[in-house]
Design a protein around this motif. Sequence first.
Motif, PDB file in Angstrom:
ATOM      1  N   LEU A  64      67.546 131.542  79.726  1.00  0.00           N
ATOM      2  CA  LEU A  64      67.473 132.598  80.368  1.00  0.00           C
ATOM      3  C   LEU A  64      67.409 134.343  79.404  1.00  0.00           C
ATOM      4  N   ALA A  65      67.647 134.552  78.343  1.00  0.00           N
ATOM      5  CA  ALA A  65      66.830 135.296  77.250  1.00  0.00           C
ATOM      6  C   ALA A  65      65.616 135.079  76.624  1.00  0.00           C
ATOM      7  N   GLU A  66      64.941 133.523  76.789  1.00  0.00           N
ATOM      8  CA  GLU A  66      64.005 133.415  75.922  1.00  0.00           C
ATOM      9  C   GLU A  66      63.023 134.051  77.083  1.00  0.00           C
ATOM     10  N   SER A  69      63.625 138.127  76.843  1.00  0.00           N
ATOM     11  CA  SER A  69      62.371 138.015  76.156  1.00  0.00           C
ATOM     12  C   SER A  69      61.011 137.973  75.947  1.00  0.00           C
ATOM     13  N   SER A  70      60.432 136.858  76.853  1.00  0.00           N
ATOM     14  CA  SER A  70      59.169 136.788  77.296  1.00  0.00           C
ATOM     15  C   SER A  70      58.474 137.592  78.046  1.00  0.00           C
ATOM     16  N   ASN A  71      59.181 138.011  79.364  1.00  0.00           N
ATOM     17  CA  ASN A  71      59.075 138.991  80.812  1.00  0.00           C
ATOM     18  C   ASN A  71      59.167 140.925  79.852  1.00  0.00           C
ATOM     19  N   ALA A  72      59.556 140.702  79.116  1.00  0.00           N
ATOM     20  CA  ALA A  72      59.518 142.181  78.399  1.00  0.00           C
ATOM     21  C   ALA A  72      59.082 142.704  76.846  1.00  0.00           C
ATOM     22  N   THR A  73      58.386 141.303  76.183  1.00  0.00           N
ATOM     23  CA  THR A  73      57.432 140.594  75.525  1.00  0.00           C
ATOM     24  C   THR A  73      55.947 141.571  76.749  1.00  0.00           C
ATOM     25  N   ALA A  74      55.358 141.100  77.714  1.00  0.00           N
ATOM     26  CA  ALA A  74      54.158 140.921  77.808  1.00  0.00           C
ATOM     27  C   ALA A  74      54.297 142.290  78.866  1.00  0.00           C
TER      28      ALA A  74
END
Length: 153
Positions: A64-66, A69-74
């Motif tokens: 979930l954290a990954e 993090s991926s969503n936040a990066t996008a």
Amino acid sequence: DDDREAQLDELRKLLEKSSDENKQLKQQYSEELELERKRAKARETAAMRAHQKLIAELEHRAKLAEKESSNATALSEALRGEVSHLSTRLTKGTDLLENVLEDDDFERRPIEVFLDEADRLRKAKTSQRLEKAERSLQRATMRKTNLAAVFAS
């Protein structure tokens, strides 16, 4: 002699009784030992299950954290792109305004001339987008036709 026989007989009986008690104690000890082994095994199994459950929960949280993090990066990348786009537009608008303000004819020309120029540029851009969309549509139609021909054969 009889007295001695009686004492020996009594000692034999005490020895047998002691032996029987000893056997009972050994049996009881064995049963308690076995019961304790089973309890220890049950505790070990429960600890193992709790450990596996904890590991599964931690792995789930890590995924979930990954994902977050991926969503936040996008989202961050999208925001950077939007900021870049806005910065470019702001720069173009500033340049246009500077050009207009530096233009000697600015005060002599009516505002309609500038509005007409802006309208003409907007229409040209819309026309370019329309042409691009038509080309994309043609390509998609050709692909569809080609696929239909492949499936038909």
